[in-house]
Write an enzyme that holds these catalytic residues in place. Structure first.
Site, PDB file in Angstrom:
ATOM      1  N   HIS A 138       0.205  -0.655   0.014  1.00 14.89           N
ATOM      2  CA  HIS A 138       0.000   0.435   0.166  1.00 14.89           C
ATOM      3  C   HIS A 138       1.056   1.248  -0.481  1.00 14.89           C
ATOM      4  O   HIS A 138      -0.055   2.109  -0.307  1.00 14.89           O
ATOM      5  CB  HIS A 138      -1.192   0.538   0.885  1.00 14.89           C
ATOM      6  CG  HIS A 138      -0.076   0.146   2.793  1.00 14.89           C
ATOM      7  ND1 HIS A 138       0.631  -0.244   3.224  1.00 14.89           N
ATOM      8  CD2 HIS A 138       0.124   0.753   3.553  1.00 14.89           C
ATOM      9  CE1 HIS A 138       1.196  -0.705   4.059  1.00 14.89           C
ATOM     10  NE2 HIS A 138       0.724   0.228   4.370  1.00 14.89           N
ATOM     11  N   CYS A 139       2.001   1.754   0.096  1.00 19.47           N
ATOM     12  CA  CYS A 139       3.258   2.231  -0.138  1.00 19.47           C
ATOM     13  C   CYS A 139       4.386   2.189  -1.395  1.00 19.47           C
ATOM     14  O   CYS A 139       3.655   3.297  -1.676  1.00 19.47           O
ATOM     15  CB  CYS A 139       3.640   2.573   1.854  1.00 19.47           C
ATOM     16  SG  CYS A 139       2.671   2.705   2.724  1.00 19.47           S
ATOM     17  N   VAL A 140       4.617   1.767  -1.026  1.00 21.48           N
ATOM     18  CA  VAL A 140       6.473   1.675  -1.889  1.00 21.48           C
ATOM     19  C   VAL A 140       6.088   1.747  -3.775  1.00 21.48           C
ATOM     20  O   VAL A 140       6.554   2.693  -4.050  1.00 21.48           O
ATOM     21  CB  VAL A 140       7.267   0.913  -2.027  1.00 21.48           C
ATOM     22  CG1 VAL A 140       8.271   1.147  -2.293  1.00 21.48           C
ATOM     23  CG2 VAL A 140       7.622   0.943  -0.230  1.00 21.48           C
ATOM     24  N   ASP A 198       3.358   5.636  -3.176  1.00 17.07           N
ATOM     25  CA  ASP A 198       3.832   6.849  -2.373  1.00 17.07           C
ATOM     26  C   ASP A 198       4.837   8.110  -3.405  1.00 17.07           C
ATOM     27  O   ASP A 198       4.042   9.480  -3.299  1.00 17.07           O
ATOM     28  CB  ASP A 198       3.968   6.825  -1.315  1.00 17.07           C
ATOM     29  CG  ASP A 198       3.212   6.025   0.202  1.00 17.07           C
ATOM     30  OD1 ASP A 198       2.669   5.973  -0.233  1.00 17.07           O
ATOM     31  OD2 ASP A 198       4.134   6.254   0.815  1.00 17.07           O
TER      32      ASP A 198
END
Length: 447
Positions: free
Chosen positions: A277-279, A282
């Site tokens: 969900h991030c890398v 973002d």
């Protein structure tokens, strides 16, 4: 409580005595572990979610996230420290409200803040004096002050005097048993000195270590920096994998030797693409925001380009390996993908490269199945809806004989790699798991 106290003093006293009711909005991979950590710290917690089925399960003591054991959840439900609800009018009863909602990208790779703005609109409709609203969702610098604050102030209450706002980036690592919410240092910031003090006081009550920074924009930038760091370094080893591979050099052997250096080097590992969900997401929040300042982010965008290209590279390697070792075209082959989750030992499929691998293989005429002990069925996703409902197949000697190749995308620990090594006619390994386990294979290709 003394009625002559200011909104700030009253809230600070409630936090210090742990009588402040805490509302956590969004009971997913970030919100639920946080809610239970807050309840364990002694605060009464209301968990908010729009999914009524989730709410019912949680109030029954049944967790759907590995990071929160059902026993731990049931204990907090039983002692009255945690209760889930879909009634957002109850936000008016909360002294501290923490927002843990998704921040995905649009189809044009631009920030989608709709989950944040919709949530803040609901909070605004239930806002009262003396509340602290903390945003934990990853976003671009300026969101807390420039997006959240104006919505909350539209009914006449003022940030910094009537209510208080802050930002503290979530730091979750699904599947990592070495850390939990309470043991991970927490970066915090508030909009103004009193909000900053309230943020520190609250989070110090929940976690072992708090790292205050000067502004909410700085805290928002910290989260982006952490994940851009990972994205760029993973892109570097992914590019080296391709370059060294063309030279006949094993990138895994190179990394293993390089990490023996006790200074100036940190190992990162290649793979079939970025997930989670991030890398993968973002960095685009910063590249989008940088355009406002007419500044390029070439380094970040190049890293994203390299990482996004990895699933296609893996499928190209698979096609060449099939042709060379079996004499079959990918279009006439049946492929078993090991691992649908984006990382080992978790059921999390968000942004998983395995989903893209399935699509690319089938676009070229191949047939695919997957085996994942943690994911029984492909869930609904915005980008891969056509794959919804496909189920994990068994991993057995008879099952393996049906496939022309096995493609290892996720190296879960609880996979029978010995059976794969013994039975699969061709293995394409993106995680170096067979060499790490010392297993000899009939035909092994690294990708």
């Amino acid at each position: 409580m003394d009625a002559s106290l200011s909104a700030y003093d009253r809230l600070l006293e409630r936090i210090s005595t742990r009588t402040a009711r805490v509302g956590v909005i969004g009971l997913g991979y970030v919100g639920l572990p946080l809610a239970i950590a807050v309840a364990r710290a002694g605060f009464p917690v209301s968990g908010f979610d729009i999914d009524a089925e989730k709410v019912a399960r949680l109030n029954g003591g049944h967790s759907y996230i590995e990071a929160v054991a059902s026993a731990a959840l049931a204990e907090k439900v039983a002692d009255g420290r945690f209760r889930a609800t879909a009634d957002f009018a109850e936000l008016a009863n909360c002294d501290v409200i923490i927002i843990c909602v998704p921040t995905p990208l649009t189809r044009h790779r631009e920030p989608d803040l709709s989950f944040i703005t919709n949530t803040v609109e609901v909070i605004a409709g239930n806002l009262r004096g003396g509340q602290l609203i903390a945003l934990e969702s990853t976003t671009y610098p300026g969101t807390t002050d420039g997006v959240m604050k104006p919505i909350l102030e539209k009914n006449g209450l003022r940030s910094g005097s009537d209510f208080f706002i802050g930002f503290s980036p979530e730091r979750e690592d699904p599947g990592n048993r070495n850390f939990e919410v309470a043991s991970i240092p927490k970066v915090v910031a508030g909009e103004g000195p009193e909000a900053a003090a309230l943020m520190q006081a609250f989070y110090q009550s929940v976690v072992k270590s708090v790292v205050p920074v000067s502004t909410t924009a700085t805290a928002e930038a910290v989260k982006l920096t952490e994940n851009i760091f990972r994205s760029v370094n993973i892109a570097l080893v992914n590019e080296l994998k391709v370059v060294f591979g063309a030279m006949g050099i094993d990138i895994w052997e190179v990394i293993e030797a390089a990490k023996s250096k006790p200074f100036g080097y940190m190992p990162f590992y290649p793979g079939p693409g970025l997930g989670g969900h991030c890398v993968p997401i973002d960095p685009f929040y910063l590249t989008w925001k940088a355009r406002e300042y007419e500044l390029p982010t070439r380094f970040i965008e190049l890293a994203a380009e390299i990482n996004t290209a990895m699933p296609r590279h893996v499928v190209d390697v698979l096609a060449r390996a099939l042709d060379f070792h079996t004499g079959k075209a990918l279009s006439r082959s049946r492929i078993l993908i090991i691992g649908l989750a984006y990382k080992k030992n978790v059921p999390d499929t968000r942004e998983s490269p395995s989903l893209r691998l399935i699509e690319l293989i089938e676009e070229r005429g191949g047939k695919t199945d997957f085996h994942d002990p943690h994911v029984s069925e492909i869930p609904a996703t915005r980008e891969h809806m056509a794959l919804k409902g496909r189920r994990s197949v068994e991993l057995s000697e008879n099952a393996l004989k049906r496939f022309d190749a096995v493609l290892v995308a996720t190296d879960h620990d609880d996979i029978d790699y010995r059976a794969i090594a013994d039975q699969a006619p061709l293995i394409v390994d993106t995680r170096n798991i067979f060499e790490r386990l010392g297993l000899e294979c009939r035909t092994l290709v690294k990708a």
